[in-house]
Design a protein around this motif. Structure first.
Motif, mmCIF file in Angstrom:
data_model
loop_
_atom_site.group_PDB
_atom_site.id
_atom_site.type_symbol
_atom_site.label_atom_id
_atom_site.label_comp_id
_atom_site.label_asym_id
_atom_site.label_seq_id
_atom_site.Cartn_x
_atom_site.Cartn_y
_atom_site.Cartn_z
ATOM 1 N N GLU A 1 24.058 41.121 -41.232
ATOM 2 C CA GLU A 1 23.473 42.418 -40.895
ATOM 3 C C GLU A 1 22.032 42.508 -41.371
ATOM 4 N N ASN A 26 24.049 40.065 -34.740
ATOM 5 C CA ASN A 26 25.252 40.797 -34.340
ATOM 6 C C ASN A 26 25.960 39.973 -33.272
ATOM 7 N N PHE A 27 27.049 39.343 -33.657
ATOM 8 C CA PHE A 27 27.749 38.452 -32.721
ATOM 9 C C PHE A 27 28.383 39.223 -31.571
ATOM 10 N N ASP A 28 28.818 40.442 -31.824
ATOM 11 C CA ASP A 28 29.389 41.238 -30.734
ATOM 12 C C ASP A 28 28.339 41.529 -29.660
ATOM 13 N N HIS A 29 27.135 41.832 -30.106
ATOM 14 C CA HIS A 29 26.062 42.096 -29.147
ATOM 15 C C HIS A 29 25.667 40.811 -28.406
ATOM 16 N N ILE A 64 27.614 38.275 -27.690
ATOM 17 C CA ILE A 64 28.672 37.961 -26.718
ATOM 18 C C ILE A 64 28.592 38.908 -25.517
ATOM 19 N N ALA A 65 28.357 40.206 -25.781
ATOM 20 C CA ALA A 65 28.298 41.170 -24.682
ATOM 21 C C ALA A 65 27.125 40.878 -23.750
ATOM 22 N N LYS A 66 25.974 40.540 -24.305
ATOM 23 C CA LYS A 66 24.816 40.274 -23.460
ATOM 24 C C LYS A 66 24.963 38.941 -22.738
#
Length: 258
Positions: free
Chosen positions: A94, A99-102, A104-106
């Motif tokens: 952080e 941010n791994f979630d961001h 992956i989403a992008k």
């Protein structure tokens, strides 16, 4: 008959120039014998300027024990070099802005050929963790296939980001900064990363190699143009946006082929 307890009372001793006129004092105190008059009171005289002396039976509190030596410095040292960290310290990822979630989403938005309407919060950020990761993977894949193009990757990437940023700022009213431009171009480099990974197994020669190369260029160009047009509100200028982007990704495709 029980005797009354004796109570001690201290009065200030009158000086030589002081005249005692208090009837209360004469009633309870006999100056000749220094004894109490009635009610079993016992009186003592003390000069006014003499400090009060504590009787031997007075309670003296025990000394406060000194606190143990603080171990803050030792804990800070091991927290700096250990894996536990401090109590209120945020996670390391952080602090670094990863941010791994961001990511992956992008990345899924780039690989999805059907999704045309992208959320503004997904494309307006200047995340650089994903682009740096994909540039590194692209260079490593080319190295494993026998092509050392790290210098070309760096040069084409920096020159392309600056050129496209300048061009889109001239074309749009909203404007775009360098981090947003690099983030979009870097994330949309993912099809090129897959193309470079293919070159580890088979060379990009013949009709199949040509088809995969053109597919990667079109895929990256389309995904990148969707993000730029959403960000800059340039849906009516989509083909003008796609042209410089296609040249940018064609340069990376040439690195993967040759």
């Amino acid at each position: 008959m029980t005797s009354r307890p004796i109570q001690a009372v201290i009065f200030n001793n009158p000086g030589p120039d002081t005249v005692e006129t208090s009837s209360y004092h004469d009633h309870y105190y006999d100056t000749s014998t220094n004894k109490g008059g009635i009610d079993g009171l016992e009186f003592y005289t003390s000069p006014y300027n003499e400090p009060y002396r504590r009787s031997p039976s007075s309670y003296i509190p025990p000394p406060t024990p000194s606190p143990p030596p603080s171990s803050t410095n030792i804990e800070s040292f091991w927290s700096a070099f250990g894996t536990g960290g401090f109590a209120d310290e945020p996670p390391l990822l952080e602090e670094l802005g990863i941010n791994f979630d961001h990511i992956i989403a992008k990345s899924l938005a780039v690989l999805n050929p059907i999704q045309r309407k992208l959320p503004p919060g997904l494309v307006n950020d200047g995340d650089m963790a994903g682009p740096l990761l994909y540039l590194f993977m692209f260079g490593v894949s080319l190295m494993l296939s026998g092509k050392m193009h790290f210098g070309y990757i760096y040069g084409v990437g920096v020159l392309g980001v600056l050129t496209i940023m300048l061009l889109f700022n001239l074309m749009s009213d909203k404007g775009i900064d360098g981090s947003q431009t690099a983030s979009v171009l870097g994330y949309c480099l993912l099809p090129m990363v897959l193309l470079s990974a293919y070159t580890i197994i088979l060379p990009l020669t013949g009709s199949l190699g040509f088809f995969l190369t053109m597919l990667a260029i079109v895929w990256s160009t389309r995904a990148s143009s969707d993000m730029f047009t959403t960000m800059l509100y340039m849906q009516d200028q989509r083909f003008l946006v796609m042209y410089p982007i296609a040249l940018f990704y064609a340069s990376f495709a040439l690195m993967a082929v040759y």
